[in-house]
Design a protein around this motif. Structure first.
Motif: not given
Length: 318
Positions: A104, A108, A64, A9-11, A111
């Motif tokens: 997720i 979010l 995300a 998972v990348s934000i 961040k």
């Protein structure tokens, strides 16, 4: 809430305007969520801001993604928008139905808290959902506003309400009526936090949407040909289990000097009948829960409470 999934998972933050592909992915994410939840997860104002041609310091977008490289897919989005630097941020978060309960949404917000003072922001939850209550509580927010979503079922036409003979009604003319509409809209919604501050760019962005149809945008003029009231309708194409489209009383406005003449009821009736002529099987609208007069009017036209959008904000100081 469960831990983050094992899938990567990348934000990441979007510093410029969204490209065509990403904007298309965001719209598809919103559509998939609508089909499952029954509520549009992003407001029109947020979609307008996301589609703007120039980047602004008054919008922050976090995406995300799950998976890697060409296999990655958009799983969620968090957007905060503000009218100006001295106004509060307004937050909306959407997680795709296939990726919920995986952390997720929390990722979010974590961040986002690095970028703004999150507990001082306002957040819309489209639908009074338990998950939204928990997230809001976790970051120190409480309910500050309730927006009713009302619905009128069936295809029965309404009896047209009489209008003062000095009032003339016609549809919106693109390229002609924009200035007068913006003026009357600001007068009609002078105390409204979103609607009353619409600009020409905001109007043009909505007019560029696929759903815009000037024939369903009704304007009422007085004897001096001043625009004193209007009803802007909207049609949502069928989604989920719906076979026929759904109509919407998008916005009804009456300038202060023309209030008490019955124009709100008359134009609302005109718009509803127009929507029924277009083949909708239900009509929805949004209205502030505290606007008792408007709620009473809509109930008298056959609308019932269907759902509610909740705004969360800073917890009041005792």
């Amino acid at each position: 809430m469960s831990e983050l999934p094992q899938t990567t998972v990348s934000i990441h933050q979007v510093s410029d305007e969204l490209d065509e592909r990403t904007l298309s992915d965001v719209r598809q994410l919103a559509k998939d969520s609508l089909n499952v939840d029954g509520n549009p997860p992003l407001s029109d104002q947020t979609l307008v801001a996301l589609a703007a041609d120039d980047a602004s310091e008054n919008i922050i977008t976090l995406l995300a993604e799950v998976g890697e490289g060409t296999e990655s897919v958009l799983a969620g989005i968090a957007v905060v928008v503000r009218e100006a630097a001295d106004q509060p941020w307004v937050l909306e978060v959407v997680v795709h139905p296939d990726h919920r309960k995986t952390g997720i949404g929390r990722a979010l917000l974590t961040k986002l808290s690095e970028l703004i003072d999150l507990p001082q922001a306002q957040a819309w939850a489209h639908g009074d959902h338990e998950a939204a209550k928990k997230l809001a509580s976790r970051i120190g927010m409480s309910r500050v506003r309730e927006l009713y979503r009302m619905r009128r079922e069936g295809t029965d036409f309404l009896e047209e309400a009489p209008v003062d003979r000095r009032i003339s009604v016609r549809s919106f003319r693109v390229g002609e009526d924009e200035p007068s509409w913006l003026e009357s809209n600001s007068q009609a919604f002078v105390h409204h936090p979103e609607q009353g501050s619409l600009t020409l760019s905001d109007l043009e962005a909505r007019m560029a949407e696929d759903w815009f149809d000037p024939s369903g945008f009704f304007l009422a003029f007085n004897a001096e040909q001043k625009l004193v009231a209007y009803h802007w309708t909207k049609i949502h194409q069928s989604s989920g289990e719906s076979i026929r489209p759904t109509g919407e009383v998008y916005v009804v406005g009456v300038v202060p000097e023309a209030q008490g003449m019955g124009l709100g009821r008359s134009l609302t009736t005109t718009g509803i009948n127009y929507l029924l002529e277009q083949g909708v099987d239900a009509v929805i609208l949004y209205v502030d829960a505290e606007n008792e007069a408007a709620v009473k009017l809509y109930r008298s036209l056959g609308f019932t409470l269907w759902d509610a959008d909740i705004m969360y904000g800073p917890q009041p100081i005792d």
